[in-house]
Design an enzyme around this catalytic site. Structure first.
Site, mmCIF file in Angstrom:
data_model
loop_
_atom_site.group_PDB
_atom_site.id
_atom_site.type_symbol
_atom_site.label_atom_id
_atom_site.label_comp_id
_atom_site.label_asym_id
_atom_site.label_seq_id
_atom_site.Cartn_x
_atom_site.Cartn_y
_atom_site.Cartn_z
ATOM 1 N N TYR A 21 0.844 -1.202 0.000
ATOM 2 C CA TYR A 21 0.000 0.000 0.000
ATOM 3 C C TYR A 21 0.881 1.255 0.000
ATOM 4 O O TYR A 21 0.664 2.181 -0.785
ATOM 5 C CB TYR A 21 -0.941 -0.018 1.206
ATOM 6 C CG TYR A 21 -1.716 1.254 1.374
ATOM 7 C CD1 TYR A 21 -2.738 1.578 0.487
ATOM 8 C CD2 TYR A 21 -1.418 2.148 2.405
ATOM 9 C CE1 TYR A 21 -3.446 2.762 0.627
ATOM 10 C CE2 TYR A 21 -2.113 3.325 2.541
ATOM 11 C CZ TYR A 21 -3.131 3.636 1.648
ATOM 12 O OH TYR A 21 -3.826 4.812 1.783
ATOM 13 N N GLU A 43 -11.680 4.641 4.162
ATOM 14 C CA GLU A 43 -11.178 5.494 5.255
ATOM 15 C C GLU A 43 -12.230 5.653 6.344
ATOM 16 O O GLU A 43 -11.908 5.632 7.529
ATOM 17 C CB GLU A 43 -10.736 6.862 4.724
ATOM 18 C CG GLU A 43 -9.458 6.835 3.914
ATOM 19 C CD GLU A 43 -8.199 6.512 4.707
ATOM 20 O OE1 GLU A 43 -8.231 6.467 5.953
ATOM 21 O OE2 GLU A 43 -7.158 6.293 4.059
ATOM 22 N N TRP A 51 -5.571 0.602 9.964
ATOM 23 C CA TRP A 51 -5.694 0.612 8.508
ATOM 24 C C TRP A 51 -5.434 -0.794 7.952
ATOM 25 O O TRP A 51 -6.034 -1.201 6.964
ATOM 26 C CB TRP A 51 -4.737 1.641 7.933
ATOM 27 C CG TRP A 51 -4.853 1.846 6.446
ATOM 28 C CD1 TRP A 51 -3.842 1.772 5.550
ATOM 29 C CD2 TRP A 51 -6.030 2.167 5.680
ATOM 30 N NE1 TRP A 51 -4.317 2.012 4.277
ATOM 31 C CE2 TRP A 51 -5.662 2.256 4.339
ATOM 32 C CE3 TRP A 51 -7.368 2.370 6.006
ATOM 33 C CZ2 TRP A 51 -6.556 2.550 3.308
ATOM 34 C CZ3 TRP A 51 -8.273 2.657 4.990
ATOM 35 C CH2 TRP A 51 -7.859 2.746 3.666
#
Length: 193
Positions: A21, A43, A51
């Site tokens: 990522y 998000e 995350w």
């Protein structure tokens, strides 16, 4: 746990999901509305969680929400959303799941008003990424004046899970902000290397 490789990163060197990522998405400018919608929803789903938790379920989110086809998500029924709460593959939070449909409906209105969500969004940084020059991650803010303004406007339009901290993470995720640390291999100052 062994290093993913020897590249100097802001984060993710000990974790393949994070490293991938970081290396391929974080801080890269995005102008595709489908991808902008996907990241906005992810998000929001991340609020209060790591995350990594969301990234590991990203494919499940894509399956659950029609690969983030905003028009299809905007028309999802209560039954479809309730079924997702029970599916266990995505984060089982009723408010977050229901906010996905609401946010899709607002997203469509913004597209209609501005021609695209991309055009609406990038106005907040005058059309080009904000380039920061942080030396360590403790310097990176969790919100800024720009994220405050964008968050306030999205809330006013009716979106949920778009507080300033979430929106700043979103701005980083879709490249409105480049917060790669100065010694990171992805830092804009190293981009020609």
């Amino acid at each position: 746990m062994s290093l993913v490789d020897q590249k100097k990163r802001c984060f993710g060197s000990h974790n393949k999901v994070y490293a991938s990522y970081h290396d391929s998405e974080w801080g890269v400018p995005v102008h595709d509305d489908r991808h902008l919608f996907e990241m906005l929803i992810l998000e929001g789903a991340q609020a209060g969680l790591s995350w990594e938790t969301v990234l590991k379920r990203r494919e499940d989110y894509r399956q659950a929400f029609y690969n983030f086809d905003v028009k299809k998500v905007a028309k999802m029924s209560d039954k479809q959303l309730d079924d997702l709460i029970e599916n266990g593959k995505i984060i089982k939070n009723r408010l977050k799941i229901y906010s996905t449909r609401l946010n899709a409906q607002v997203f469509l209105k913004i597209q209609e008003e501005f021609g695209s969500f991309d055009r609406y969004l990038w106005r907040y940084v005058d059309g080009k990424p904000l380039q920061n020059h942080w030396k360590n991650f403790d310097e990176v803010p969790v919100s800024t004046q720009e994220s405050d303004q964008l968050s306030k406007d999205l809330k006013k339009r009716g979106m949920k899970f778009v507080g300033s901290t979430i929106i700043y993470a979103y701005m980083q995720a879709v490249g409105l902000v480049d917060d790669h640390l100065s010694d990171c291999w992805r830092c804009h100052s190293h981009s020609s290397e």
